[in-house]
Design a protein around this motif. Structure first.
Motif, PDB file in Angstrom:
ATOM      1  N   GLY A 133       6.945   4.566 -13.091  1.00 32.45           N
ATOM      2  CA  GLY A 133       7.749   5.602 -13.876  1.00 32.45           C
ATOM      3  C   GLY A 133       7.830   6.956 -13.024  1.00 32.45           C
ATOM      4  O   GLY A 133       7.504   7.037 -11.880  1.00 32.45           O
ATOM      5  N   LYS A 134       8.125   7.845 -13.834  1.00 32.33           N
ATOM      6  CA  LYS A 134       8.363   9.304 -13.313  1.00 32.33           C
ATOM      7  C   LYS A 134       6.939  10.098 -13.413  1.00 32.33           C
ATOM      8  O   LYS A 134       5.973   9.795 -13.997  1.00 32.33           O
ATOM      9  N   PHE A 135       6.890  11.022 -12.537  1.00 34.94           N
ATOM     10  CA  PHE A 135       5.748  12.009 -12.164  1.00 34.94           C
ATOM     11  C   PHE A 135       4.672  11.320 -11.812  1.00 34.94           C
ATOM     12  O   PHE A 135       3.386  11.692 -12.574  1.00 34.94           O
ATOM     13  N   CYS A 136       4.512  10.070 -11.422  1.00 36.82           N
ATOM     14  CA  CYS A 136       3.401   9.464 -10.764  1.00 36.82           C
ATOM     15  C   CYS A 136       2.631  10.035  -9.596  1.00 36.82           C
ATOM     16  O   CYS A 136       3.649  10.451  -8.541  1.00 36.82           O
ATOM     17  N   ALA A 137       1.477  10.009  -9.233  1.00 36.26           N
ATOM     18  CA  ALA A 137       0.846  10.553  -8.046  1.00 36.26           C
ATOM     19  C   ALA A 137       0.177   9.311  -7.409  1.00 36.26           C
ATOM     20  O   ALA A 137      -0.935   8.932  -8.026  1.00 36.26           O
ATOM     21  N   LEU A 138       0.532   8.715  -6.262  1.00 30.61           N
ATOM     22  CA  LEU A 138       0.055   7.636  -5.483  1.00 30.61           C
ATOM     23  C   LEU A 138      -0.816   8.084  -4.198  1.00 30.61           C
ATOM     24  O   LEU A 138       0.129   8.593  -3.448  1.00 30.61           O
ATOM     25  N   ALA A 139      -1.956   7.697  -4.176  1.00 27.27           N
ATOM     26  CA  ALA A 139      -2.708   8.272  -3.019  1.00 27.27           C
ATOM     27  C   ALA A 139      -2.487   7.034  -1.728  1.00 27.27           C
ATOM     28  O   ALA A 139      -2.102   6.201  -2.111  1.00 27.27           O
ATOM     29  N   LYS A 140      -2.821   7.636  -0.678  1.00 23.08           N
ATOM     30  CA  LYS A 140      -2.861   6.623   0.404  1.00 23.08           C
ATOM     31  C   LYS A 140      -3.568   5.325   0.117  1.00 23.08           C
ATOM     32  O   LYS A 140      -4.548   5.326  -0.202  1.00 23.08           O
ATOM     33  N   GLY A 141      -2.829   4.325   0.690  1.00 17.66           N
ATOM     34  CA  GLY A 141      -3.542   2.798   0.605  1.00 17.66           C
ATOM     35  C   GLY A 141      -3.580   2.360  -0.785  1.00 17.66           C
ATOM     36  O   GLY A 141      -3.991   1.152  -0.800  1.00 17.66           O
ATOM     37  N   VAL A 142      -2.654   2.914  -1.566  1.00 19.91           N
ATOM     38  CA  VAL A 142      -2.616   2.160  -2.950  1.00 19.91           C
ATOM     39  C   VAL A 142      -1.674   1.222  -2.730  1.00 19.91           C
ATOM     40  O   VAL A 142      -0.680   0.847  -2.196  1.00 19.91           O
ATOM     41  N   ARG A 143      -1.973  -0.126  -3.090  1.00 16.70           N
ATOM     42  CA  ARG A 143      -1.465  -1.556  -2.871  1.00 16.70           C
ATOM     43  C   ARG A 143      -1.080  -2.204  -4.266  1.00 16.70           C
ATOM     44  O   ARG A 143      -1.981  -2.202  -5.149  1.00 16.70           O
ATOM     45  N   PHE A 144       0.152  -2.690  -4.408  1.00 20.20           N
ATOM     46  CA  PHE A 144       0.277  -3.729  -5.240  1.00 20.20           C
ATOM     47  C   PHE A 144       0.668  -5.221  -4.799  1.00 20.20           C
ATOM     48  O   PHE A 144       1.319  -5.423  -3.921  1.00 20.20           O
ATOM     49  N   ILE A 145      -0.171  -5.969  -5.369  1.00 26.24           N
ATOM     50  CA  ILE A 145      -0.205  -7.416  -5.046  1.00 26.24           C
ATOM     51  C   ILE A 145       0.832  -7.924  -6.090  1.00 26.24           C
ATOM     52  O   ILE A 145       0.533  -7.876  -7.388  1.00 26.24           O
ATOM     53  N   MET A 146       1.734  -8.820  -5.718  1.00 20.46           N
ATOM     54  CA  MET A 146       2.809  -9.185  -6.515  1.00 20.46           C
ATOM     55  C   MET A 146       2.489 -10.676  -6.519  1.00 20.46           C
ATOM     56  O   MET A 146       1.925 -11.333  -6.034  1.00 20.46           O
ATOM     57  N   ASN A 147       3.329 -11.374  -7.397  1.00 21.09           N
ATOM     58  CA  ASN A 147       3.116 -12.599  -7.870  1.00 21.09           C
ATOM     59  C   ASN A 147       3.333 -13.741  -6.781  1.00 21.09           C
ATOM     60  O   ASN A 147       2.694 -14.989  -6.872  1.00 21.09           O
ATOM     61  N   GLY A 148       3.851 -13.476  -5.497  1.00 14.68           N
ATOM     62  CA  GLY A 148       4.036 -14.374  -4.564  1.00 14.68           C
ATOM     63  C   GLY A 148       2.590 -14.573  -3.917  1.00 14.68           C
ATOM     64  O   GLY A 148       2.310 -15.343  -3.171  1.00 14.68           O
ATOM     65  N   ALA A 149       1.354 -13.885  -4.276  1.00 14.75           N
ATOM     66  CA  ALA A 149       0.261 -14.049  -3.835  1.00 14.75           C
ATOM     67  C   ALA A 149      -0.168 -15.220  -4.516  1.00 14.75           C
ATOM     68  O   ALA A 149      -1.417 -15.704  -4.127  1.00 14.75           O
ATOM     69  N   ASN A 150       0.164 -15.584  -5.714  1.00 13.39           N
ATOM     70  CA  ASN A 150      -0.528 -16.594  -6.631  1.00 13.39           C
ATOM     71  C   ASN A 150      -0.306 -18.012  -6.046  1.00 13.39           C
ATOM     72  O   ASN A 150       1.011 -18.304  -5.710  1.00 13.39           O
ATOM     73  N   HIS A 151      -1.197 -18.672  -5.985  1.00 15.39           N
ATOM     74  CA  HIS A 151      -1.271 -20.284  -5.429  1.00 15.39           C
ATOM     75  C   HIS A 151      -1.456 -21.057  -6.672  1.00 15.39           C
ATOM     76  O   HIS A 151      -2.063 -20.722  -7.714  1.00 15.39           O
ATOM     77  N   LYS A 152      -0.840 -22.323  -6.855  1.00 20.33           N
ATOM     78  CA  LYS A 152      -1.075 -23.210  -7.785  1.00 20.33           C
ATOM     79  C   LYS A 152      -2.247 -23.857  -7.587  1.00 20.33           C
ATOM     80  O   LYS A 152      -2.748 -24.095  -6.500  1.00 20.33           O
TER      81      LYS A 152
END
Length: 183
Positions: free
Chosen positions: A65-84
């Motif tokens: 969203g708007k007006f977010c503050a993200l510090a160094k090293g913030v990471r987002f793991i997405m669905n491609g990391a999931n294994h059956k």
């Protein structure tokens, strides 16, 4: 009061480590609101490097969203990391082709947590990790090095691994009023 131009990549003159990242993200499946910034002296304009396992064939989105503050090293793991997990192997044979694609699981066979959504006015601290499909409410605060594995309520402060409720930022009446503003 005019405020900074949201189209300016670097709103603070002399501080290139702070970047309004909406102006730098090219991936159509990453949507960033105005004034959201990433602070990283090692390359704030390259925020996309922190969105991991985000393969276009999966189609999941990261929405911030708007007006977010993200510090160094913030990471987002997405669905491609999931294994059956239900087969005899968790190895993703099919993605390497050369005949292995014949064992491609059906879309419903793969763990899919949905889009990852960060509300407005969220502060995510240094080195925090957000897992796939998590929804973080408006005004939430995620402390440094937290691992967010579940949804976070609006105006809540969380921390730890896994991230746990520390306290709410505001009383319930004020939270209701802010949520009604709908940004």
């Amino acid at each position: 009061m005019n405020g900074p131009n949201p189209a300016n990549k670097h709103p603070m003159e002399g501080f290139p480590q702070v970047c309004f990242i909406k102006n730098t993200v090219k991936n159509p499946n990453i949507l960033i609101g105005d004034y959201t910034y990433y602070d990283d002296p090692e390359g704030a304009e390259d925020f996309e490097r922190n969105v991991l396992y985000h393969y276009p064939f999966i189609g999941d989105k990261l929405v911030i969203g708007k007006f977010c503050a993200l510090a160094k090293g913030v990471r987002f793991i997405m669905n491609g990391a999931n294994h059956k997990l239900s087969g005899i192997s968790t190895y993703p044979f099919q993605i390497f082709g050369n005949g292995w694609e014949k064992v491609m699981p059906e879309p419903g066979d793969l763990p899919y947590k949905g889009d990852t959504v960060v509300g407005n006015d969220v502060w995510i601290g240094y080195d925090a990790l957000v897992m796939p499909g998590v929804r973080i409410g408006n005004g939430a605060v995620i402390s440094s090095r937290s691992v967010v594995t579940a949804d976070i309520a609006p105006y809540t402060i969380v921390g730890g691994n896994p991230a746990r409720h520390i306290r709410t930022r505001l009383d319930l009446g004020r939270v209701r009023g802010l949520e009604e503003l709908a940004w």
